[in-house]
Design an enzyme around this catalytic site. Structure first.
Site, short mmCIF file in Angstrom:
data_model
loop_
_atom_site.label_atom_id
_atom_site.label_comp_id
_atom_site.label_asym_id
_atom_site.label_seq_id
_atom_site.Cartn_x
_atom_site.Cartn_y
_atom_site.Cartn_z
N ASP A 117 0.80 -1.23 0.00
CA ASP A 117 0.00 0.00 0.00
C ASP A 117 0.83 1.28 0.00
O ASP A 117 0.31 2.37 0.24
CB ASP A 117 -0.98 0.02 1.18
CG ASP A 117 -0.31 -0.19 2.53
OD1 ASP A 117 0.80 0.34 2.73
OD2 ASP A 117 -0.89 -0.88 3.39
N ARG A 145 0.72 6.92 -0.17
CA ARG A 145 0.01 5.89 0.61
C ARG A 145 -1.34 5.67 -0.06
O ARG A 145 -2.13 6.60 -0.21
CB ARG A 145 -0.17 6.38 2.06
CG ARG A 145 -1.02 5.45 2.95
CD ARG A 145 -0.31 4.11 3.14
NE ARG A 145 -0.93 3.33 4.22
CZ ARG A 145 -2.02 2.58 4.08
NH1 ARG A 145 -2.66 2.52 2.92
NH2 ARG A 145 -2.48 1.90 5.11
N ASP A 173 -5.48 -1.22 3.35
CA ASP A 173 -4.36 -1.52 4.25
C ASP A 173 -3.89 -2.93 3.91
O ASP A 173 -4.60 -3.91 4.14
CB ASP A 173 -4.81 -1.43 5.71
CG ASP A 173 -3.64 -1.32 6.68
OD1 ASP A 173 -2.49 -1.23 6.21
OD2 ASP A 173 -3.88 -1.30 7.90
N GLU A 202 1.55 -6.15 6.32
CA GLU A 202 2.94 -5.70 6.43
C GLU A 202 3.87 -6.78 5.88
O GLU A 202 3.50 -7.96 5.80
CB GLU A 202 3.27 -5.40 7.89
CG GLU A 202 2.41 -4.32 8.53
CD GLU A 202 2.65 -2.95 7.94
OE1 GLU A 202 3.75 -2.71 7.41
OE2 GLU A 202 1.73 -2.10 8.01
N ARG A 205 3.53 11.20 3.93
CA ARG A 205 3.16 10.58 2.65
C ARG A 205 1.88 11.21 2.11
O ARG A 205 0.98 11.58 2.89
CB ARG A 205 2.96 9.08 2.82
CG ARG A 205 4.18 8.33 3.28
CD ARG A 205 3.89 6.86 3.54
NE ARG A 205 2.91 6.67 4.61
CZ ARG A 205 2.59 5.49 5.13
NH1 ARG A 205 3.17 4.39 4.67
NH2 ARG A 205 1.69 5.40 6.09
#
EC number: 3.1.31.-
Length: 331
Positions: A149, A220, A225, A228, A262
């Site tokens: 993302d 972003r 989302d 990670e 961002r």
């Protein structure tokens, strides 16, 4: 005879509207003044040789050409962008390092070939509601995608949004780096590259493979989302985003800036809405805490129903909960 000399000298000191029109930007006025001065004295400006690679004889040839094109220009250039386009068009068959050095000497923006050619007329398309500004990127590099993302993009400084904001010392450093690389002085080029990068710029290839000076933006992706990198399906999400955007020029609608500096925005690649594809492929979650668009929820639901991507796992962990647990030491 004395009166003739006096009138001649006064003529050199008096700006001509033909060369220095009323309201012209100081950089444009300086160029016009030097062209007028050259017409009267055949002398090129002191200091130009420090910015270009060609001899003073070659420099004199440039000003001879500029006298002709400047006089023919209708209207006479007033803005740095107009003057830069005239210079690039006039000196189009000369060395790139010379043209860029000439522009830097006068503090003019360095447009690329595409920017110096007027674009065909297209109908104005209004920005989406809430959009603060729009970015058109250079082709995306493989190293630009941090995760599923977040992406780093570069905007050509010839773009109207950027052209008037480039510090003169960065324009000069970029031109000097181009000359250093041409001379294979890589140590000097590397030092200049660090200076350029520290200011938020970089020299990167455009769509034709020509290296141009560009402004860096971190984006972003709005409303999603992704897992990670250290989470299950994190690497797959990154690869999915990279596959979509690598080597492509993107359109970015920017709505906000997050706490990390961002730009938060919607990204389109070849007319395709990138967040839509990431959700439909099961590569990201709908980030409901920050974006309640119903279409995002619908696309996420489709991926869930089809057990696509991260939804193939029985109980995939939400990225925001994973980050919270990591901060609390319970991950």
């Amino acid at each position: 005879m004395g009166n003739s000399i006096y009138r001649f000298l006064c003529g050199l000191c008096s700006p001509s509207p033909e060369y220095q029109p009323h309201g012209a930007h100081p950089a444009v006025a300086a160029l016009g003044r030097d062209i007028q001065q050259f017409e009267a004295t055949s002398q090129v400006p002191d200091g130009l040789s420090r910015h270009v690679v060609s001899s003073k004889k070659a420099q004199a040839n440039w000003y001879k050409k500029l006298i002709v094109t400047w006089k023919k220009a209708r209207p006479t250039p007033r803005t740095p962008e107009e003057a830069a386009r005239l210079v690039v068009t006039t000196l189009k068959n000369h060395q790139k390092a010379d043209v860029e050095g000439f522009l830097v000497f006068y503090g003019l923006p360095i447009p690329n070939a595409a920017a110096s050619t007027p674009a065909p007329h297209t109908a104005h398309v209004p920005k989406p509601q809430g959009c603060k500004f729009e970015l058109h990127t250079l082709p995306v590099d493989a190293k630009a995608v941090a995760d599923g993302d977040t992406i780093t993009v570069y905007i050509d400084t010839a773009d109207p949004r950027e052209s008037g904001n480039v510090p003169r010392e960065i324009q000069k450093a970029a031109a000097e780096r181009t000359r250093a690389r041409a001379a294979r002085d890589y140590q000097k080029a590397d030092g200049l590259q660090k200076m350029i990068a520290d200011a938020g710029y970089r020299q990167v290839p455009n769509a034709r493979g020509e290296e141009v000076l560009a402004k860096k933006y971190r984006i972003r992706l709005r409303g999603i989302d992704a897992p990670e990198s250290a989470m299950p399906y994190g690497k797959e999400a990154k690869e999915a985003l990279l596959k979509m955007v690598q080597g492509k020029s993107l359109k970015v609608y920017v709505y906000d800036e997050d706490r990390y500096g961002r730009c938060v925005g919607d990204i389109y690649c070849d007319g395709v809405f990138v967040q839509e594809q990431m959700l439909k492929k099961g590569c990201a979650w709908h980030y409901t805490a920050y974006d309640q668009r119903p279409e995002l929820a619908k696309w996420e639901k489709q991926a869930q129903s089809g057990r696509k991507g991260l939804w193939a796992a029985s109980r995939p962990q939400k990225p925001w909960e994973w980050r919270r647990d990591k901060r609390n030491g319970t991950a």
